[in-house]
Write a protein that holds these residues in place. Structure first.
Motif, PDB file in Angstrom:
ATOM      1  N   ASN A 101      14.813  27.917  52.131  1.00  0.00           N
ATOM      2  CA  ASN A 101      15.341  28.428  53.374  1.00  0.00           C
ATOM      3  C   ASN A 101      14.676  29.746  53.742  1.00  0.00           C
ATOM      4  N   ALA A 102      14.318  29.889  55.047  1.00  0.00           N
ATOM      5  CA  ALA A 102      13.618  31.094  55.496  1.00  0.00           C
ATOM      6  C   ALA A 102      14.473  32.339  55.314  1.00  0.00           C
ATOM      7  N   THR A 103      15.789  32.205  55.529  1.00  0.00           N
ATOM      8  CA  THR A 103      16.671  33.355  55.371  1.00  0.00           C
ATOM      9  C   THR A 103      16.689  33.839  53.932  1.00  0.00           C
ATOM     10  N   LEU A 104      16.741  32.918  52.964  1.00  0.00           N
ATOM     11  CA  LEU A 104      16.755  33.296  51.557  1.00  0.00           C
ATOM     12  C   LEU A 104      15.467  34.010  51.171  1.00  0.00           C
ATOM     13  N   ALA A 164       6.175  40.835  54.917  1.00  0.00           N
ATOM     14  CA  ALA A 164       6.374  39.427  54.568  1.00  0.00           C
ATOM     15  C   ALA A 164       7.797  38.969  54.891  1.00  0.00           C
ATOM     16  N   ALA A 165       8.784  39.861  54.682  1.00  0.00           N
ATOM     17  CA  ALA A 165      10.164  39.497  55.001  1.00  0.00           C
ATOM     18  C   ALA A 165      10.350  39.293  56.497  1.00  0.00           C
ATOM     19  N   LEU A 166       9.657  40.102  57.310  1.00  0.00           N
ATOM     20  CA  LEU A 166       9.779  39.959  58.768  1.00  0.00           C
ATOM     21  C   LEU A 166       9.189  38.641  59.274  1.00  0.00           C
ATOM     22  N   LYS A 167       8.324  38.034  58.495  1.00  0.00           N
ATOM     23  CA  LYS A 167       7.786  36.730  58.878  1.00  0.00           C
ATOM     24  C   LYS A 167       8.853  35.645  58.775  1.00  0.00           C
ATOM     25  N   ALA A 185      16.469  30.935  61.659  1.00  0.00           N
ATOM     26  CA  ALA A 185      15.186  30.563  62.224  1.00  0.00           C
ATOM     27  C   ALA A 185      14.222  31.736  62.158  1.00  0.00           C
ATOM     28  N   ALA A 186      12.969  31.430  61.872  1.00  0.00           N
ATOM     29  CA  ALA A 186      11.953  32.477  61.822  1.00  0.00           C
ATOM     30  C   ALA A 186      11.710  33.014  63.224  1.00  0.00           C
ATOM     31  N   PRO A 187      11.375  34.289  63.378  1.00  0.00           N
ATOM     32  CA  PRO A 187      11.181  34.879  64.705  1.00  0.00           C
ATOM     33  C   PRO A 187       9.913  34.357  65.360  1.00  0.00           C
ATOM     34  N   HIS A 188       9.954  34.258  66.696  1.00  0.00           N
ATOM     35  CA  HIS A 188       8.797  33.807  67.468  1.00  0.00           C
ATOM     36  C   HIS A 188       8.488  34.730  68.637  1.00  0.00           C
ATOM     37  N   GLU A 189       9.397  35.607  69.019  1.00  0.00           N
ATOM     38  CA  GLU A 189       9.192  36.510  70.148  1.00  0.00           C
ATOM     39  C   GLU A 189       8.320  37.686  69.723  1.00  0.00           C
TER      40      GLU A 189
END
Length: 343
Positions: free
Chosen positions: A2-5, A63-66, A122-126
């Motif tokens: 999971n992206a959040t984890l 890397a966490a911000l990705k 969800a991973a950021p896209h903006e």
């Protein structure tokens, strides 16, 4: 996974690296004269050790911000203060106090409540546009210029400026990260990304130097202000410009407010515990924690009633009774040993 984890794990390791860097900076600030310039600090190995730890924390943070949004990653940065408590106590050769443990627990509870209402998995896209990035940079420089002006309590104001610049650098870093890894965000090489990269470098180095100045007043309160200002600045940009939102309705908002209050209370407790005054000497001066024992003082007198030193009575204008020059000296009394001091 999971992206959040992934974002949470990377943020935790990043916070540990930042905590070690903060302790190293605080120890360096305690051994450096306030008038020492930047060039003199660049010649010290301790400074470059702190820079290396900050760089490691920054890379892990990127890397966490990705994998996670700003509203999730930035609150975890408050764990830097929690990790700095045992590290700072160990470096000072003391145990963590009960107040510090209470502050740590409240901070963790508050962070847990905030994470429950943070952005989704969800991973950021903006990303920020060029005008938005320039506007954020100009506003940040204006705020930092106002906070770092000469005046009273420079430590806390420099700490606030450091936290703001670091938070803004994180928000700008997310734009770089998304643009490099997501080809739908625009061309990889552009004036927009070059400008954002320059702003990130300037704000990251500026935040490091501002924090070094702030730590001259100690570790606790400045680090607490940095810890609070950083996520506030980054979350404001994420909510206002990057389309991030908090989950849930009114219940989540109330939970977030309660968590914020608990975290603030925990930070206050940690700050107060780490600002305990140094013990006073007999003359009223404060002595550092690593100072040696106070000079010994030997006063010769009767075992039933201690006599005051001859020199002390003479200093108050009452000369002692001088013995006859021709009389033999008192047995066992050396005039030079009336008042002695340690080495």
């Amino acid at each position: 996974m999971n992206a959040t984890l992934v974002a949470v794990v990377l943020s935790l390791v990043s916070a540990a690296a930042y905590a070690a860097a903060a302790v190293a900076q605080a120890r360096l600030a305690g051994r450096t004269e306030p008038s020492a310039g930047v060039l003199r600090m660049l010649g010290r190995g301790a400074w470059w050790s702190a820079v290396g730890l900050n760089a490691a924390g920054a890379l892990l943070h990127v890397a966490a911000l990705k994998y996670g949004p700003l509203t999730l990653v930035q609150p975890l940065g408050a764990l830097t203060l929690v990790a700095a408590v045992p590290l700072g106590a160990r470096a000072a050769g003391r145990r963590v106090s009960r107040t510090e443990w209470r502050g740590t627990l409240l901070t963790l509870i508050g962070l847990g409540a905030l994470l429950m209402t943070a952005g989704g998995g969800a991973a950021p896209h903006e990303t920020l546009s060029l005008p938005e990035a320039l506007g954020v940079g100009a506003a940040t420089m204006a705020v930092v210029a106002g906070l770092s002006r000469p005046g009273t309590r420079p430590g806390l104001r420099h700490a606030a400026a450091s936290g703001i610049t670091s938070g803004v650098a994180s928000a700008l870093t997310q734009t770089l990260t998304v643009a490099v890894t997501d080809h739908t965000a625009g061309p990889l090489f552009s004036w927009r990304l070059l400008t954002v990269a320059l702003l990130v470098s300037a704000f990251a180095m500026g935040g490091l130097l501002l924090s070094q100045t702030a730590y001259r007043g100690g570790l606790g309160a400045p680090l607490a202000v940095v810890t609070l200002a950083n996520p506030v600045a980054a979350a404001a940009i994420g909510l206002a410009l990057l389309g991030e939102r908090l989950q849930g309705g009114a219940v989540s908002v109330m939970l977030a407010l309660a968590g914020a209050a608990a975290a603030v209370r925990g930070v206050i407790l940690l700050s107060r515990a780490q600002e305990r005054p140094a013990p006073r000497t007999a003359g009223g001066d404060r002595t550092p924690a690593d100072a040696g024992p106070a000079p010994s003082r030997i006063v010769i007198g009767s075992p039933r009633k201690r006599r005051r030193p001859v020199l002390a009575r003479a200093a108050r204008g009452r000369a002692p009774h001088a013995p006859d020059p021709g009389a033999p000296g008192l047995p066992g009394l050396d005039p030079l040993a009336v008042r002695t001091g340690g080495p």
